[in-house]
Design a protein around this motif. Structure first.
Motif, PDB file in Angstrom:
ATOM      1  N   PRO A  40       6.598  -1.573  14.959  1.00  0.00           N
ATOM      2  CA  PRO A  40       7.519  -1.452  13.879  1.00  0.00           C
ATOM      3  C   PRO A  40       7.355  -0.017  13.193  1.00  0.00           C
ATOM      4  O   PRO A  40       6.324   0.788  13.618  1.00  0.00           O
ATOM      5  CB  PRO A  40       7.004  -2.380  12.738  1.00  0.00           C
ATOM      6  N   VAL A  41       8.379   0.466  12.777  1.00  0.00           N
ATOM      7  CA  VAL A  41       8.491   1.817  11.944  1.00  0.00           C
ATOM      8  C   VAL A  41       7.773   1.797  10.493  1.00  0.00           C
ATOM      9  O   VAL A  41       7.174   2.789   9.741  1.00  0.00           O
ATOM     10  CB  VAL A  41       9.772   2.384  11.682  1.00  0.00           C
ATOM     11  N   LEU A  42       7.582   0.608  10.180  1.00  0.00           N
ATOM     12  CA  LEU A  42       6.864   0.297   8.579  1.00  0.00           C
ATOM     13  C   LEU A  42       5.959  -0.666   8.652  1.00  0.00           C
ATOM     14  O   LEU A  42       6.489  -1.933   9.161  1.00  0.00           O
ATOM     15  CB  LEU A  42       7.871   0.118   7.651  1.00  0.00           C
ATOM     16  N   ILE A  43       4.674  -0.588   8.410  1.00  0.00           N
ATOM     17  CA  ILE A  43       3.879  -1.915   8.155  1.00  0.00           C
ATOM     18  C   ILE A  43       3.812  -1.861   6.757  1.00  0.00           C
ATOM     19  O   ILE A  43       3.270  -1.065   6.080  1.00  0.00           O
ATOM     20  CB  ILE A  43       2.643  -1.467   8.864  1.00  0.00           C
ATOM     21  N   LEU A  44       3.582  -3.229   6.177  1.00  0.00           N
ATOM     22  CA  LEU A  44       3.325  -3.802   4.798  1.00  0.00           C
ATOM     23  C   LEU A  44       2.100  -4.434   5.009  1.00  0.00           C
ATOM     24  O   LEU A  44       2.083  -5.370   5.659  1.00  0.00           O
ATOM     25  CB  LEU A  44       4.654  -4.277   4.206  1.00  0.00           C
ATOM     26  N   ALA A  45       0.980  -4.176   4.246  1.00  0.00           N
ATOM     27  CA  ALA A  45      -0.309  -5.056   4.291  1.00  0.00           C
ATOM     28  C   ALA A  45      -0.552  -5.376   2.905  1.00  0.00           C
ATOM     29  O   ALA A  45      -0.797  -4.519   2.017  1.00  0.00           O
ATOM     30  CB  ALA A  45      -1.406  -4.367   5.078  1.00  0.00           C
ATOM     31  N   ASP A  46      -0.790  -6.596   2.536  1.00  0.00           N
ATOM     32  CA  ASP A  46      -1.199  -7.187   1.217  1.00  0.00           C
ATOM     33  C   ASP A  46      -2.556  -7.584   1.224  1.00  0.00           C
ATOM     34  O   ASP A  46      -2.853  -8.700   1.777  1.00  0.00           O
ATOM     35  CB  ASP A  46      -0.127  -8.436   0.834  1.00  0.00           C
ATOM     36  N   GLU A  47      -3.503  -6.799   0.767  1.00  0.00           N
ATOM     37  CA  GLU A  47      -4.740  -7.027   0.535  1.00  0.00           C
ATOM     38  C   GLU A  47      -5.457  -7.450   1.937  1.00  0.00           C
ATOM     39  O   GLU A  47      -6.010  -8.803   2.155  1.00  0.00           O
ATOM     40  CB  GLU A  47      -5.220  -8.158  -0.494  1.00  0.00           C
TER      41      GLU A  47
END
Length: 223
Positions: free
Chosen positions: A159-166
């Protein structure tokens, strides 16, 4: 440098009478490593949800990867999500599938042929040090191991963007450090934009980063 995310006068809410994020402005460049902090209930996870279209803006503009999230069509949103990797605090693994199949899901969605997908899964399991657990189901693994599977799934389709929530909130020290190493590697080696919601920024991280703090519905950059 290209802007991956641009928010202008962005307001977010779950109901018309309850605004959580109020008229914020910020931008994130391609290749940035970004931390989002704030007290519990401040709106950190709410903001993250908006970045992959799970919550549409109440007012203002939010552009992610060139896509305006407000009013985005389902097909356009699905296209955007093919370029995003998401790591949830509670893993969000399909319990009825093996960990191999969980990791393979974004690859199949993105059109990889089965043989290529299988090879990628094998590489990723070694990358997160779980190749010895191949063929097992999520509930046969510890929490730290499940999060490492979730991390492998997020990385699977480059991916070009990684979103990580805690992403390390409930993990042991070994798994936590491994997750941070993987996120750091994605950023520094692949130039992946990484955005992490967390209560604590790790002191061991060896990467330049931006830090946004949310308080009372506003967001500001911490220098």
């Amino acid at each position: 440098m290209d802007k991956v995310i641009v928010a202008k006068d962005l307001s977010l809410a779950y109901s018309s009478s309850d605004t959580i994020i109020n008229k914020v402005n910020f931008s994130i460049d391609s290749g940035n490593f970004v931390f989002i902090t704030g007290a519990s209930g401040s709106g950190k996870s709410t903001l993250l949800k908006s970045l992959y279209g799970a919550l549409k803006p109440k007012n203002g503009s939010l552009i992610v990867g060139g896509v305006e999230i407000r009013g985005v069509s389902r097909s356009r949103l699905n296209f955007l999500r093919r370029h995003i990797g998401i790591v949830f605090q509670d893993y969000k693994l399909v319990k009825e599938w093996t960990i191999d199949k969980n990791i393979m899901l974004p690859l199949l969605i993105n059109g990889y042929v089965k043989s290529v997908a299988n090879n990628q899964v094998d590489k990723l399991l070694k990358h997160v040090r779980l190749n010895h657990q191949s063929g097992k189901f999520p509930l046969e693994l510890s929490g730290g191991e499940q999060q490492r599977v979730a991390m492998a799934r997020a990385l699977a389709h480059n991916p070009v963007l990684i979103l990580a929530d805690e992403p390390t909130g409930n993990l042991d020290e070994y798994s936590s450090q491994l997750i941070w190493n993987l996120l750091e590697g994605a950023n520094t080696q692949l130039n992946t934009t990484v955005i992490v919601v967390t209560h604590n920024i790790p002191k061991t991280l060896n990467v330049d980063y931006k830090h946004f703090h949310i308080e009372y519905g506003s967001i500001h950059e911490v220098c």
